[in-house]
Structures are given as structure tokens and as C-alpha cells.
Design a protein around this motif. Structure first.
Motif, short mmCIF file in Angstrom:
data_model
loop_
_atom_site.label_atom_id
_atom_site.label_comp_id
_atom_site.label_asym_id
_atom_site.label_seq_id
_atom_site.Cartn_x
_atom_site.Cartn_y
_atom_site.Cartn_z
N SER A 112 0.84 -1.20 0.00
CA SER A 112 0.00 0.00 0.00
C SER A 112 0.87 1.25 0.00
O SER A 112 2.05 1.22 0.40
CB SER A 112 -0.89 0.01 1.24
OG SER A 112 -0.10 0.17 2.42
N GLN A 113 0.28 2.36 -0.42
CA GLN A 113 1.01 3.62 -0.35
C GLN A 113 1.38 3.97 1.09
O GLN A 113 2.47 4.49 1.35
CB GLN A 113 0.16 4.76 -0.96
CG GLN A 113 -0.01 4.66 -2.46
CD GLN A 113 -0.67 5.91 -3.03
OE1 GLN A 113 -0.41 7.02 -2.57
NE2 GLN A 113 -1.52 5.72 -4.02
N GLN A 114 0.47 3.66 2.01
CA GLN A 114 0.75 3.95 3.42
C GLN A 114 1.99 3.20 3.90
O GLN A 114 2.86 3.75 4.57
CB GLN A 114 -0.45 3.57 4.28
CG GLN A 114 -0.26 3.84 5.77
CD GLN A 114 -1.47 3.41 6.59
OE1 GLN A 114 -2.36 2.73 6.11
NE2 GLN A 114 -1.49 3.83 7.84
N SER A 115 2.06 1.91 3.55
CA SER A 115 3.22 1.11 3.95
C SER A 115 4.50 1.63 3.30
O SER A 115 5.54 1.76 3.95
CB SER A 115 2.99 -0.35 3.56
OG SER A 115 4.16 -1.11 3.78
N TRP A 116 4.42 1.92 2.01
CA TRP A 116 5.59 2.43 1.28
C TRP A 116 6.12 3.70 1.94
O TRP A 116 7.31 3.82 2.23
CB TRP A 116 5.23 2.69 -0.18
CG TRP A 116 6.37 3.29 -0.96
CD1 TRP A 116 6.69 4.61 -1.06
CD2 TRP A 116 7.36 2.58 -1.70
NE1 TRP A 116 7.81 4.78 -1.83
CE2 TRP A 116 8.24 3.56 -2.24
CE3 TRP A 116 7.58 1.24 -1.98
CZ2 TRP A 116 9.34 3.21 -3.04
CZ3 TRP A 116 8.67 0.89 -2.78
CH2 TRP A 116 9.53 1.87 -3.30
N HIS A 117 5.22 4.65 2.17
CA HIS A 117 5.65 5.94 2.73
C HIS A 117 6.18 5.78 4.16
O HIS A 117 7.14 6.46 4.54
CB HIS A 117 4.50 6.94 2.70
CG HIS A 117 4.19 7.43 1.32
ND1 HIS A 117 5.12 8.07 0.53
CD2 HIS A 117 3.04 7.38 0.59
CE1 HIS A 117 4.57 8.40 -0.63
NE2 HIS A 117 3.31 7.98 -0.62
#
Length: 259
Positions: A112-117
């Protein structure tokens, strides 16, 4: 020979009179590094999540070292700047150890974008900002050591850890870029790339019989690394013994990369 040079020749690993900031020292590699620096004589400032570093503080205090805890969420970049300013206003920081980091495991199609960031914000952006904030006074003073914890995944791709791999490649790149800029100003910037260590980050791998066996079969040392295996490398890179080491990523892996 000057008094300072003579002292360095007599005891090149002696860190008495030096102040080291260590991030993420609550457990694992960070705790072992903090203990190693304290045993070499350094005073310590431990930066990390609230309530996470009291055990390390007590261990360092038992060794007779001066130690302070400062709460910091490295994903909060405004807080990084604020805390660094507070610490450097009260102390001369001679050594910065960027150890704090996180890892999320997932198939790349599911990241997810959340995990990546989250991973990149802590492992890469946070490292750069800490280098910037603590490194600036070092460059002005003409002396300092910065050591970041990279990874074997600074060289390889890994499996199911795309964000972590990208961040650790970035740590190696930041290390070299800052070494080029700050080496002429008297600041050495290096990194340590630990191999497969028996820490919380590798619990899933060690508990998977097939993955654990395949990893151990490749390591000439025949064992998982221990956090203390990294402490000596950190002391070396933080000391006068490494005054002519700059922009280097030191692999501590039991021989994994040699296979």
C-alpha cells in the motif's frame, strides 16, 4: 607529534570525551551499538519512541556511561529538526549513528502507499534529515563521524520487501553523496550493512524452516549474526581508527556476500 595525535596512536578506538547520538537503541542492533560505544567511553544520547529505550539507558548507566533519553518519532520530520536543534544546543555531538528503521513484508503488488511511505519516511528521509541536522555543526567544526545502518539489501533485491530495499539502497547512496561533500570538511560518513542477524526484523525468516536453512547454507560462518557482531564495526567507524575511511558501506555478514 601533537598530544591529540599521540593519544589516537595509543588508543585509536577510545571514545572518551565523545558524545554519540544513537537512534532506535531500544533493542537489537541499536542497543548493542549503544553498549559498544559506551564501553569504548562515549557519552550517549538515545533517540527513539517513548518508553522504548529505558532498558538500554539502564545498561549504559551500569557501564558507568553518561546517557540521556530523548523521545522522537523519526517519521515526524518536523520533530526530527526540533529535537536535533535541542540536542545540539546543549551538547557537542561528535558521532551520529542512524540505526532506527522498519520493515514491512508483502508481495510487491500488494504494497500500500501507506506502507511504502512509512518505510521510506523512517529509513531514508529520516536518515537524511538526521544527517543534515547533526552533520551541519560537524562540518562547521571540522570534525565528526556519521554511521548509518544499511543492509545487504543495499546491494541486493530481496523478496517481498520492495520499500525496505529501496530505502536501504538510498541509505548507501546518501552515505556516498555526503562523504563526497563533507569529507573535505573533516566529517567521515560511512555505513554498516549487517547480514542476517537474529533480531526482531528476521523473526519470520528464522521461524520458516526452509528459508532459514537456505540462508544458513549460504553463510560461510554457518550461523545467524548476533547484534554484538555489529557493535565493533560501529565503534571502529566512530573512532580515530577510521579517520581515513569515508563513503564506505562495511558489510558484516559472516561471508554471505562472498558466496
Amino acid at each position: 607529534m601533537t598530544t591529540q595525535t599521540a593519544a589516537a596512536v595509543r588508543s585509536p578506538f577510545d571514545l572518551h570525551g565523545r558524545c554519540a547520538v544513537v537512534t532506535g537503541a531500544g533493542r537489537g542492533l541499536g542497543q548493542a551499538i549503544a553498549r559498544g560505544l559506551a564501553q569504548a567511553g562515549a557519552d550517549l544520547v538515545l533517540l527513539g519512541r517513548p518508553g522504548s529505550q529505558s532498558s538500554t539507558r539502564d545498561q549504559v548507566a551500569d557501564l558507568g556511561g553518561d546517557v540521556e533519553i530523548v523521545d522522537l518519532d523519526i517519521s515526524d520530520h518536523d520533530a526530527v529538526e526540533r529535537v536535533a536543534a535541542e540536542v545540539t544546543s546543549n551538547r557537542q555531538v561528535d558521532i551520529l549513528i542512524n540505526n532506527a528503521g522498519v520493515i514491512d513484508r508483502a508481495d510487491s503488488v500488494d504494497v500500500s502507499q501507506q506502507s511504502w511511505h512509512r518505510v521510506v519516511d523512517i529509513n531514508l528521509t529520516g536518515v537524511f534529515l538526521l544527517c543534515q541536522q547533526f552533520g551541519h555543526p560537524m562540518t562547521e567544526r571540522g570534525q565528526g563521524k556519521i554511521v548509518s545502518v544499511a543492509s545487504l539489501l543495499s546491494f541486493q533485491g530481496g523478496l517481498r520487501v520492495a520499500a525496505y530495499t529501496a530505502s536501504k539502497h538510498g541509505v548507501a547512496g546518501i552515505t556516498k553523496a555526503l562523504a563526497n561533500e563533507w569529507g573535505p570538511l573533516g566529517v567521515q560518513v560511512n555505513a554498516i550493512a549487517p547480514g542476517y542477524m537474529a533480531t526482531d526484523n528476521t523473526t519470520a525468516l528464522r521461524e520458516d524452516p526452509d528459508r532459514s536453512r537456505s540462508i544458513l547454507e549460504r553463510i560461510p560462518a554457518g550461523r545467524w549474526g548476533d547484534a554484538t557482531d555489529v557493535a565493533g564495526a560501529a565503534v571502529f567507524l566512530s573512532s580515530a581508527a577510521a579517520d581515513y575511511v569515508n563513503g564506505h558501506v562495511l558489510v558484516v555478514d559472516g561471508g554471505w556476500m562472498a558466496r
